[in-house]
Structure formats: C-alpha cells, structure tokens
Design a protein around this motif. Sequence first.
Motif, PDB file in Angstrom:
ATOM      1  N   MET A   1       0.858  -1.294   0.053  1.00  0.00           N
ATOM      2  CA  MET A   1      -0.054   0.237  -0.029  1.00  0.00           C
ATOM      3  C   MET A   1       0.917   1.136   0.017  1.00  0.00           C
ATOM      4  O   MET A   1       1.877   1.383   0.686  1.00  0.00           O
ATOM      5  N   LYS A   2       0.549   2.226  -0.901  1.00  0.00           N
ATOM      6  CA  LYS A   2       1.123   3.483  -0.713  1.00  0.00           C
ATOM      7  C   LYS A   2       0.342   4.428  -0.070  1.00  0.00           C
ATOM      8  O   LYS A   2      -0.963   4.509  -0.176  1.00  0.00           O
ATOM      9  N   LEU A   3       0.779   4.899   1.152  1.00  0.00           N
ATOM     10  CA  LEU A   3       0.086   6.012   1.833  1.00  0.00           C
ATOM     11  C   LEU A   3       0.618   7.113   1.862  1.00  0.00           C
ATOM     12  O   LEU A   3       1.747   7.573   2.087  1.00  0.00           O
ATOM     13  N   THR A   4      -0.353   8.110   1.623  1.00  0.00           N
ATOM     14  CA  THR A   4       0.067   9.810   1.618  1.00  0.00           C
ATOM     15  C   THR A   4      -0.658  10.555   2.758  1.00  0.00           C
ATOM     16  O   THR A   4      -1.865  10.362   2.785  1.00  0.00           O
ATOM     17  N   PHE A   5       0.279  11.152   3.737  1.00  0.00           N
ATOM     18  CA  PHE A   5      -0.511  12.070   4.608  1.00  0.00           C
ATOM     19  C   PHE A   5      -0.487  13.350   4.090  1.00  0.00           C
ATOM     20  O   PHE A   5       0.491  13.818   3.472  1.00  0.00           O
ATOM     21  N   ILE A   6      -1.516  14.231   4.674  1.00  0.00           N
ATOM     22  CA  ILE A   6      -1.527  15.580   4.273  1.00  0.00           C
ATOM     23  C   ILE A   6      -1.973  16.356   5.618  1.00  0.00           C
ATOM     24  O   ILE A   6      -2.971  16.001   6.290  1.00  0.00           O
ATOM     25  N   ARG A   7      -1.160  17.314   6.216  1.00  0.00           N
ATOM     26  CA  ARG A   7      -1.768  17.902   7.439  1.00  0.00           C
ATOM     27  C   ARG A   7      -2.636  19.019   6.637  1.00  0.00           C
ATOM     28  O   ARG A   7      -2.505  19.545   5.736  1.00  0.00           O
ATOM     29  N   HIS A   8      -3.769  19.418   7.580  1.00  0.00           N
ATOM     30  CA  HIS A   8      -4.643  20.439   7.292  1.00  0.00           C
ATOM     31  C   HIS A   8      -3.937  21.680   7.233  1.00  0.00           C
ATOM     32  O   HIS A   8      -2.694  22.129   7.598  1.00  0.00           O
ATOM     33  N   GLY A   9      -4.513  22.758   6.374  1.00  0.00           N
ATOM     34  CA  GLY A   9      -3.905  24.137   6.455  1.00  0.00           C
ATOM     35  C   GLY A   9      -3.944  24.948   7.675  1.00  0.00           C
ATOM     36  O   GLY A   9      -4.785  24.445   8.637  1.00  0.00           O
ATOM     37  N   GLN A  10      -3.781  26.177   7.719  1.00  0.00           N
ATOM     38  CA  GLN A  10      -3.515  26.875   8.904  1.00  0.00           C
ATOM     39  C   GLN A  10      -4.823  27.274   9.570  1.00  0.00           C
ATOM     40  O   GLN A  10      -5.889  27.716   8.615  1.00  0.00           O
ATOM     41  N   THR A  11      -4.967  27.508  10.811  1.00  0.00           N
ATOM     42  CA  THR A  11      -6.207  27.937  11.443  1.00  0.00           C
ATOM     43  C   THR A  11      -5.756  29.316  12.295  1.00  0.00           C
ATOM     44  O   THR A  11      -4.503  29.456  12.240  1.00  0.00           O
ATOM     45  N   ASP A  12      -6.677  29.994  12.846  1.00  0.00           N
ATOM     46  CA  ASP A  12      -6.151  31.076  13.516  1.00  0.00           C
ATOM     47  C   ASP A  12      -5.573  30.794  14.961  1.00  0.00           C
ATOM     48  O   ASP A  12      -4.508  31.342  15.313  1.00  0.00           O
ATOM     49  N   LEU A  13      -5.693  29.504  15.423  1.00  0.00           N
ATOM     50  CA  LEU A  13      -5.195  28.937  16.457  1.00  0.00           C
ATOM     51  C   LEU A  13      -3.703  28.695  16.294  1.00  0.00           C
ATOM     52  O   LEU A  13      -2.834  28.939  17.022  1.00  0.00           O
ATOM     53  N   ASN A  14      -3.517  28.082  15.041  1.00  0.00           N
ATOM     54  CA  ASN A  14      -2.138  27.912  14.606  1.00  0.00           C
ATOM     55  C   ASN A  14      -1.304  29.092  14.142  1.00  0.00           C
ATOM     56  O   ASN A  14      -0.304  29.326  14.950  1.00  0.00           O
ATOM     57  N   LYS A  15      -2.040  30.352  13.767  1.00  0.00           N
ATOM     58  CA  LYS A  15      -1.198  31.449  13.695  1.00  0.00           C
ATOM     59  C   LYS A  15      -0.873  32.117  14.975  1.00  0.00           C
ATOM     60  O   LYS A  15       0.160  32.622  15.003  1.00  0.00           O
ATOM     61  N   ASP A  16      -1.742  31.960  16.027  1.00  0.00           N
ATOM     62  CA  ASP A  16      -1.622  32.479  17.183  1.00  0.00           C
ATOM     63  C   ASP A  16      -0.729  31.506  18.196  1.00  0.00           C
ATOM     64  O   ASP A  16      -0.429  31.845  19.425  1.00  0.00           O
ATOM     65  N   ASN A  17      -0.153  30.522  17.439  1.00  0.00           N
ATOM     66  CA  ASN A  17       0.631  29.719  18.251  1.00  0.00           C
ATOM     67  C   ASN A  17      -0.097  29.096  19.587  1.00  0.00           C
ATOM     68  O   ASN A  17       0.472  29.051  20.628  1.00  0.00           O
ATOM     69  N   ARG A  18      -1.186  28.876  19.560  1.00  0.00           N
ATOM     70  CA  ARG A  18      -2.083  28.051  20.584  1.00  0.00           C
ATOM     71  C   ARG A  18      -2.206  26.556  20.258  1.00  0.00           C
ATOM     72  O   ARG A  18      -2.107  26.252  19.296  1.00  0.00           O
ATOM     73  N   PHE A 182       4.654   7.283   2.218  1.00  0.00           N
ATOM     74  CA  PHE A 182       5.049   5.975   2.562  1.00  0.00           C
ATOM     75  C   PHE A 182       4.681   4.927   1.771  1.00  0.00           C
ATOM     76  O   PHE A 182       3.720   4.836   1.082  1.00  0.00           O
ATOM     77  N   GLU A 183       5.452   3.662   1.677  1.00  0.00           N
ATOM     78  CA  GLU A 183       5.258   2.403   1.280  1.00  0.00           C
ATOM     79  C   GLU A 183       4.926   1.488   2.398  1.00  0.00           C
ATOM     80  O   GLU A 183       5.754   1.382   3.266  1.00  0.00           O
ATOM     81  N   MET A 184       3.855   0.847   2.735  1.00  0.00           N
ATOM     82  CA  MET A 184       3.617   0.044   3.898  1.00  0.00           C
ATOM     83  C   MET A 184       2.944  -1.359   3.485  1.00  0.00           C
ATOM     84  O   MET A 184       1.961  -1.300   2.625  1.00  0.00           O
ATOM     85  N   THR A 185       3.539  -2.318   4.050  1.00  0.00           N
ATOM     86  CA  THR A 185       2.794  -3.680   3.871  1.00  0.00           C
ATOM     87  C   THR A 185       2.823  -4.243   5.496  1.00  0.00           C
ATOM     88  O   THR A 185       3.170  -3.652   6.370  1.00  0.00           O
ATOM     89  N   GLU A 186       2.058  -5.285   5.476  1.00  0.00           N
ATOM     90  CA  GLU A 186       2.277  -5.891   6.845  1.00  0.00           C
ATOM     91  C   GLU A 186       3.535  -6.264   7.452  1.00  0.00           C
ATOM     92  O   GLU A 186       3.644  -6.497   8.731  1.00  0.00           O
ATOM     93  N   ASN A 187       4.628  -6.361   6.608  1.00  0.00           N
ATOM     94  CA  ASN A 187       5.805  -7.003   6.993  1.00  0.00           C
ATOM     95  C   ASN A 187       6.894  -5.553   6.624  1.00  0.00           C
ATOM     96  O   ASN A 187       8.093  -6.008   7.070  1.00  0.00           O
ATOM     97  N   PHE A 188       6.760  -4.765   5.886  1.00  0.00           N
ATOM     98  CA  PHE A 188       7.704  -3.749   5.384  1.00  0.00           C
ATOM     99  C   PHE A 188       7.156  -2.500   5.249  1.00  0.00           C
ATOM    100  O   PHE A 188       5.935  -2.178   5.088  1.00  0.00           O
ATOM    101  N   SER A 189       7.863  -1.301   5.926  1.00  0.00           N
ATOM    102  CA  SER A 189       7.497  -0.099   5.739  1.00  0.00           C
ATOM    103  C   SER A 189       8.714   0.895   5.131  1.00  0.00           C
ATOM    104  O   SER A 189       9.901   0.722   5.590  1.00  0.00           O
TER     105      SER A 189
END
Length: 199
Positions: A1-18, A182-189
């Motif tokens: 399996m090929k797995l791609t993570f994306i983190r969300h964009g900025q929020t006001d709390l991110n901007k204010d370092n909260r 990432f590439e991920m299997t039950e035995n290899f990452s």
Amino acid sequence: MKLTFIRHGQTDLNKDNRIQGGGIDQPLNETGINQAEVAASHFDPQKYDLVFSSPLKRAKKTAEIFVKGQKQIYFDDRIKEMDFGEWDTLKVDELIKEYPKGFNEDGYVANGYLRYAPGGESFEEVASRGSEFIDELIHKYPDKNILVVCHGTLIKTLVAHYFSNGNLGVFEQVANCAISEFEMTENFSKVICYNQVLY
C-alpha cells in the motif's frame, strides 16, 4: 500500500501559536485556504484509490480542496488530532514558561505533559487508535494508493510508531499542508518523503 498523509492548512489557533487538539473544531483561516489551494495545484487526486479525512473542519476543508470534487472522502474519528485536554486553545509560549517539563527542546508538547493537562490523551493512546486505522488499511487495501488528510501531532506520532519505536524526537513537526509519503505492508515500511511543502 502507498500511503500519503497531508496535514490540514492553517487556522487562527495555529497562527496565534495556540494548542489545537482533537476537541477543538476550528475552520481554516484565509491563509490556510490559500496554502491548500496552492499545494493542491501541484497535486493529482486521480492517482489515489481512496481518500480518508479526519472529520474536524480544518482537515475536512483541506481534503475537499485537494480532491477537487473528483473523489469521495471517507471520515474516521481515529485520525482526529490528539486531545490536549485543558491545554487546548492556550498559548504555547505561556505554557512553556509555566510547565517547561511538558515540552521538548524544540517547544513541542512532550510525553510528560499529562501531569499538567488534565483530560488529555497520551501519545501512546494516539498511536494506538491511529495505528489501528492504518493497520486496517494495510490489511484491506494492500495494493491501493491511499490519501489521508489529518493533523500534525497525529502524523508525527504515527510515523514515530512505525519507524522509530515511538521515539518522537526522530521526526520534525509537520507543517501545514505538508505531504508525507510511505510504502507500507504488513511486514515492511518505507519512507518516501516526509514533511514536503508544496506552497
């Protein structure tokens, strides 16, 4: 399996370092929407077989921008952000001054933070629910290309779980709208890329 993570964009709390955990459902701000739109312009949703997202507004909107209406998005509570309990929405700089042992040398929440933040989740709890989700994907879709849109601490915790025996210090914090593959299997990452910013 090929797995791609994306983190969300900025929020006001991110901007204010909260602190912004799983119990806080902030929308993207204007900068966050722009980050997602610019990053998505370099991105082809057609190469993914399945798309999953945290149900929180900031991740949901980011996922919608990235898939451009071309893919169905499936939501799963197991990939919500870590819940920081009573620390949620508080300023990071002020918390570091008051509870320095709750943070690592880079200024991010560390394992010991629960002594000072009642009601929060441990990194172990986050790794457990998140890895249950990922292991399920590996088992069900071993040959698929899967996109997951979620949250920074969750991504870092899961990557540490699979690639460094839970050592969070090995991986840097994930930037808003950064991509990790990432590439991920039950035995290899295998790590293809980590925290790649496209805007």
